[in-house]
Write an enzyme that holds these catalytic residues in place. Structure first.
Site, PDB file in Angstrom:
ATOM      1  N   TRP A 161       0.873  -1.427  -0.156  1.00  0.00           N
ATOM      2  CA  TRP A 161       0.004   0.108   0.026  1.00  0.00           C
ATOM      3  C   TRP A 161       1.032   1.497  -0.017  1.00  0.00           C
ATOM      4  O   TRP A 161       1.776   1.438   1.034  1.00  0.00           O
ATOM      5  CB  TRP A 161      -0.875  -0.082   1.283  1.00  0.00           C
ATOM      6  CG  TRP A 161      -1.519  -1.038   1.217  1.00  0.00           C
ATOM      7  CD1 TRP A 161      -2.854  -1.162   0.426  1.00  0.00           C
ATOM      8  CD2 TRP A 161      -1.774  -2.266   1.981  1.00  0.00           C
ATOM      9  NE1 TRP A 161      -3.743  -2.501   0.738  1.00  0.00           N
ATOM     10  CE2 TRP A 161      -3.019  -3.190   1.527  1.00  0.00           C
ATOM     11  CE3 TRP A 161      -0.757  -2.711   2.777  1.00  0.00           C
ATOM     12  CZ2 TRP A 161      -3.028  -4.382   1.978  1.00  0.00           C
ATOM     13  CZ3 TRP A 161      -1.044  -4.117   3.376  1.00  0.00           C
ATOM     14  CH2 TRP A 161      -2.186  -4.965   2.842  1.00  0.00           C
ATOM     15  N   HIS A 175      -7.016   0.815   4.114  1.00  0.00           N
ATOM     16  CA  HIS A 175      -8.018  -0.194   3.786  1.00  0.00           C
ATOM     17  C   HIS A 175      -9.038  -0.384   4.837  1.00  0.00           C
ATOM     18  O   HIS A 175      -8.566   0.392   6.008  1.00  0.00           O
ATOM     19  CB  HIS A 175      -7.384  -1.620   3.604  1.00  0.00           C
ATOM     20  CG  HIS A 175      -6.376  -2.063   4.578  1.00  0.00           C
ATOM     21  ND1 HIS A 175      -5.680  -3.184   4.480  1.00  0.00           N
ATOM     22  CD2 HIS A 175      -6.075  -1.404   5.671  1.00  0.00           C
ATOM     23  CE1 HIS A 175      -5.032  -3.281   5.546  1.00  0.00           C
ATOM     24  NE2 HIS A 175      -5.147  -2.117   6.253  1.00  0.00           N
ATOM     25  N   ARG A 201      -4.892   5.886  -1.323  1.00  0.00           N
ATOM     26  CA  ARG A 201      -3.566   5.225  -1.837  1.00  0.00           C
ATOM     27  C   ARG A 201      -3.011   6.356  -2.939  1.00  0.00           C
ATOM     28  O   ARG A 201      -3.574   6.864  -3.616  1.00  0.00           O
ATOM     29  CB  ARG A 201      -3.832   4.103  -2.361  1.00  0.00           C
ATOM     30  CG  ARG A 201      -4.444   3.037  -1.483  1.00  0.00           C
ATOM     31  CD  ARG A 201      -4.681   1.710  -2.205  1.00  0.00           C
ATOM     32  NE  ARG A 201      -5.250   0.746  -0.925  1.00  0.00           N
ATOM     33  CZ  ARG A 201      -5.348  -0.544  -1.112  1.00  0.00           C
ATOM     34  NH1 ARG A 201      -4.975  -1.061  -2.283  1.00  0.00           N
ATOM     35  NH2 ARG A 201      -6.279  -1.331  -0.369  1.00  0.00           N
ATOM     36  N   GLN A 215     -14.101   1.007   0.331  1.00  0.00           N
ATOM     37  CA  GLN A 215     -14.082  -0.409   0.480  1.00  0.00           C
ATOM     38  C   GLN A 215     -15.388  -0.712   1.347  1.00  0.00           C
ATOM     39  O   GLN A 215     -15.773   0.079   2.343  1.00  0.00           O
ATOM     40  CB  GLN A 215     -12.896  -0.741   1.012  1.00  0.00           C
ATOM     41  CG  GLN A 215     -11.632  -0.914   0.112  1.00  0.00           C
ATOM     42  CD  GLN A 215     -10.533  -1.326   0.857  1.00  0.00           C
ATOM     43  OE1 GLN A 215     -10.603  -1.719   1.866  1.00  0.00           O
ATOM     44  NE2 GLN A 215      -9.571  -1.906  -0.077  1.00  0.00           N
ATOM     45  N   VAL A 258      -4.540 -12.609   6.945  1.00  0.00           N
ATOM     46  CA  VAL A 258      -5.156 -13.904   6.700  1.00  0.00           C
ATOM     47  C   VAL A 258      -4.501 -14.924   6.100  1.00  0.00           C
ATOM     48  O   VAL A 258      -3.387 -14.959   5.926  1.00  0.00           O
ATOM     49  CB  VAL A 258      -6.308 -13.716   5.667  1.00  0.00           C
ATOM     50  CG1 VAL A 258      -7.431 -12.903   6.077  1.00  0.00           C
ATOM     51  CG2 VAL A 258      -5.675 -13.043   4.225  1.00  0.00           C
ATOM     52  N   ALA A 318     -12.698 -12.848   6.589  1.00  0.00           N
ATOM     53  CA  ALA A 318     -12.740 -11.339   6.242  1.00  0.00           C
ATOM     54  C   ALA A 318     -12.651 -11.124   5.004  1.00  0.00           C
ATOM     55  O   ALA A 318     -11.981 -11.900   4.223  1.00  0.00           O
ATOM     56  CB  ALA A 318     -11.535 -10.653   7.099  1.00  0.00           C
TER      57      ALA A 318
HETATM   58  C1  FA5 Z   1      -6.950  -4.823   0.743  1.00  0.00           C
HETATM   59  O1  FA5 Z   1      -7.104  -3.531   1.020  1.00  0.00           O
HETATM   60  C2  FA5 Z   1      -7.384  -5.689   1.965  1.00  0.00           C
HETATM   61  N1  FA5 Z   1      -7.558  -4.837   3.224  1.00  0.00           N
HETATM   62  C3  FA5 Z   1      -8.532  -6.641   1.477  1.00  0.00           C
HETATM   63  C4  FA5 Z   1      -8.572  -7.763   2.832  1.00  0.00           C
HETATM   64  C5  FA5 Z   1      -9.618  -7.668   3.612  1.00  0.00           C
HETATM   65  C6  FA5 Z   1      -7.943  -8.986   2.727  1.00  0.00           C
HETATM   66  C7  FA5 Z   1      -9.666  -8.633   4.706  1.00  0.00           C
HETATM   67  C8  FA5 Z   1      -7.888  -9.932   3.404  1.00  0.00           C
HETATM   68  C9  FA5 Z   1      -8.978  -9.931   4.290  1.00  0.00           C
HETATM   69  P1  FA5 Z   1      -6.320  -4.776  -1.770  1.00  0.00           P
HETATM   70  O2  FA5 Z   1      -5.446  -3.895  -1.392  1.00  0.00           O
HETATM   71  O3  FA5 Z   1      -6.410  -5.833  -2.545  1.00  0.00           O
HETATM   72  O4  FA5 Z   1      -6.740  -5.381  -0.298  1.00  0.00           O
HETATM   73  O5  FA5 Z   1      -7.823  -3.958  -2.024  1.00  0.00           O
HETATM   74  C10 FA5 Z   1      -8.938  -4.662  -1.979  1.00  0.00           C
HETATM   75  C11 FA5 Z   1     -10.067  -4.255  -3.084  1.00  0.00           C
HETATM   76  O6  FA5 Z   1     -10.011  -2.646  -2.911  1.00  0.00           O
HETATM   77  C12 FA5 Z   1      -9.367  -4.608  -4.330  1.00  0.00           C
HETATM   78  O7  FA5 Z   1      -9.691  -5.898  -4.813  1.00  0.00           O
HETATM   79  C13 FA5 Z   1     -10.125  -3.461  -5.431  1.00  0.00           C
HETATM   80  O8  FA5 Z   1     -11.459  -3.718  -5.833  1.00  0.00           O
HETATM   81  C14 FA5 Z   1     -10.041  -2.175  -4.302  1.00  0.00           C
HETATM   82  N2  FA5 Z   1      -9.115  -1.213  -4.589  1.00  0.00           N
HETATM   83  C15 FA5 Z   1      -7.899  -1.348  -4.179  1.00  0.00           C
HETATM   84  N3  FA5 Z   1      -6.904  -0.487  -4.736  1.00  0.00           N
HETATM   85  C16 FA5 Z   1      -7.852   0.472  -5.427  1.00  0.00           C
HETATM   86  C17 FA5 Z   1      -7.650   1.748  -6.144  1.00  0.00           C
HETATM   87  N4  FA5 Z   1      -6.685   2.064  -6.378  1.00  0.00           N
HETATM   88  N5  FA5 Z   1      -8.805   2.031  -6.702  1.00  0.00           N
HETATM   89  C18 FA5 Z   1      -9.829   1.407  -6.847  1.00  0.00           C
HETATM   90  N6  FA5 Z   1     -10.044   0.420  -6.177  1.00  0.00           N
HETATM   91  C19 FA5 Z   1      -9.202  -0.290  -5.557  1.00  0.00           C
END
Ligand code: FA5
Length: 350
Positions: A161, A175, A201, A215, A258, A318
């Site tokens: 991140w 997140h 981000r 989210q 996880v 989760a």
């Molecule tokens: C997470 O943020 C983890 N906290 C998710 C998680 C929660 C994992 C609980 C396990 C247990 P990630 O960085 O992949 O994961 O982001 C999750 C989702 O947020 C992505 O699949 C996407 O749908 C959305 N997302 C992430 N970054 C962006 C972005 N820059 N713009 C739009 N959507 C985004």
């Protein structure tokens, strides 16, 4: 001052002020001031009785003349107002007059942003499924965004991140998992929580990446919770949200909080999974035919233990999905940047 002189003066000021009336409402005030029961003309007429007898005849004549002059002038002015077309000039003259009784002017009502509409829609579904809804803090500390999630300082997974920090070392949440520890702490399972929030981000933006994203996190802890519970619950929500049997792909992934970790991907709504649009690579999904929707998995035993829950006794799942991306799939929106563009042509379609 003689009676006749007073009558002449009243006539002069009456005609003067009549010329200044702007509309039928101000005209009504004029009528009251001069011709009303206690108006200037009426008061003058009453004075005749106190005059010496020899002056009464000429006074009566003066009063009659005055009455005729005022009535004629009033009639003409009224006619002018009725004939006057509503012009910018007459409207601007009206600007100082406020008619409390006038009906309100029409104006166009706005509506909720599509992301807000869909957030409420998703929340309703989760509430019906038995979840409680929480809101994430937008600014939080290192402990909640990282450390409590099995990512101590210097942990390489933090590089997943690109983060915004404040000068006093707080973090704009990357997140909604940042709320997991607070929700688990001191609770007795079953715990069924949904966390909604805006995340930030430091991204190079493109068709599916924004610097500000929404989210929705799911967190479910109880005795005997297993991976199929996660998959079944998430799929049930997706079908309900999109009102169809949505095509979904699950693949392994890694998140330090996880074990095991997975990812949910959805069929790209722009290229219908082909990866191409009119012979060109689909820019929404990057040509893969899939749009990554969520990270998920079984809550790591260390995360449960950090919040005082016995991982031998309890297990949980989760997920964290991007609401913006889910709305893109639901409505076939090809670029996530439309949401924050401020372009009303886009916003008004919802
Ligand atoms: C997470 O943020 C983890 N906290 C998710 C998680 C929660 C994992 C609980 C396990 C247990 P990630 O960085 O992949 O994961 O982001 C999750 C989702 O947020 C992505 O699949 C996407 O749908 C959305 N997302 C992430 N970054 C962006 C972005 N820059 N713009 C739009 N959507 C985004």
């Amino acid at each position: 001052m003689t009676f006749t002189k007073t009558a002449t003066q009243i006539k002069k000021s009456a005609l003067n002020e009549l010329a200044k009336t702007r509309d039928i409402n101000t005209l009504a005030f004029w009528r009251k001031e001069y011709l009303g029961k206690v108006g200037k003309f009426t008061k003058l007429t009453r004075q005749i009785a106190q005059l010496p007898a020899k002056e009464r005849a000429s006074a009566g004549k003066a009063v009659n003349e005055l009455k005729q002059a005022l009535a004629k002038a009033l009639q003409e002015r009224e006619k002018q107002f009725h004939e006057l077309p509503p012009s910018p000039v007459s409207r601007s003259q009206l600007s100082t007059f406020f008619d409390l009784t006038a009906p309100g002017a029409d104006f166009q009502l706005g509506h909720l942003h599509p992301i807000t509409q869909m957030r409420q829609y998703a929340e309703d579904i989760f509430v019906r499924m038995g979840f409680e809804v929480f809101e994430a803090r937008e600014v939080d500390d290192d402990y909640h965004n990282f450390e409590s999630l099995n990512m101590p300082p210097q942990h390489p997974a933090r590089d997943l991140w690109d983060t915004f920090w404040t000068e006093d070392e707080l973090v704009l949440i990357t997140h909604t998992s940042s709320m997991q520890h607070r929700i688990l702490l001191g609770q007795k399972p079953p715990i069924r929580a949904i966390i909604v929030g805006r995340c930030f981000r430091h991204e190079a933006t493109d068709a599916s990446h924004e610097h500000t994203l929404n989210q929705i996190e799911g967190l479910y802890v109880d005795k005997g919770i297993k991976l199929p519970d996660l998959i079944g619950t998430f799929k049930k929500f997706l079908d309900e949200f999109s009102q169809r049997d949505i095509k979904m792909k699950i693949q392994p992934s890694h998140f330090p909080f996880v074990e095991p970790g997975i990812e949910f991907l959805l069929d790209c709504a722009i290229c219908f999974g082909t990866g191409e649009v009119e012979g060109e690579r689909c820019s929404t999904c990057g040509g893969s035919g899939w749009l990554e929707l969520a990270g998920a998995g079984m809550v790591h035993p260390s995360v449960l233990a950090e919040a005082g829950l016995d991982p031998q006794k309890y297990s949980g799942f989760a997920w964290g999905f991007g609401l913006d991306r889910l709305v893109m799939v639901k409505y076939g929106i090809e670029n996530i940047r439309h949401f924050y563009s401020g372009d009303l042509r886009f916003i008004r379609q919802f």
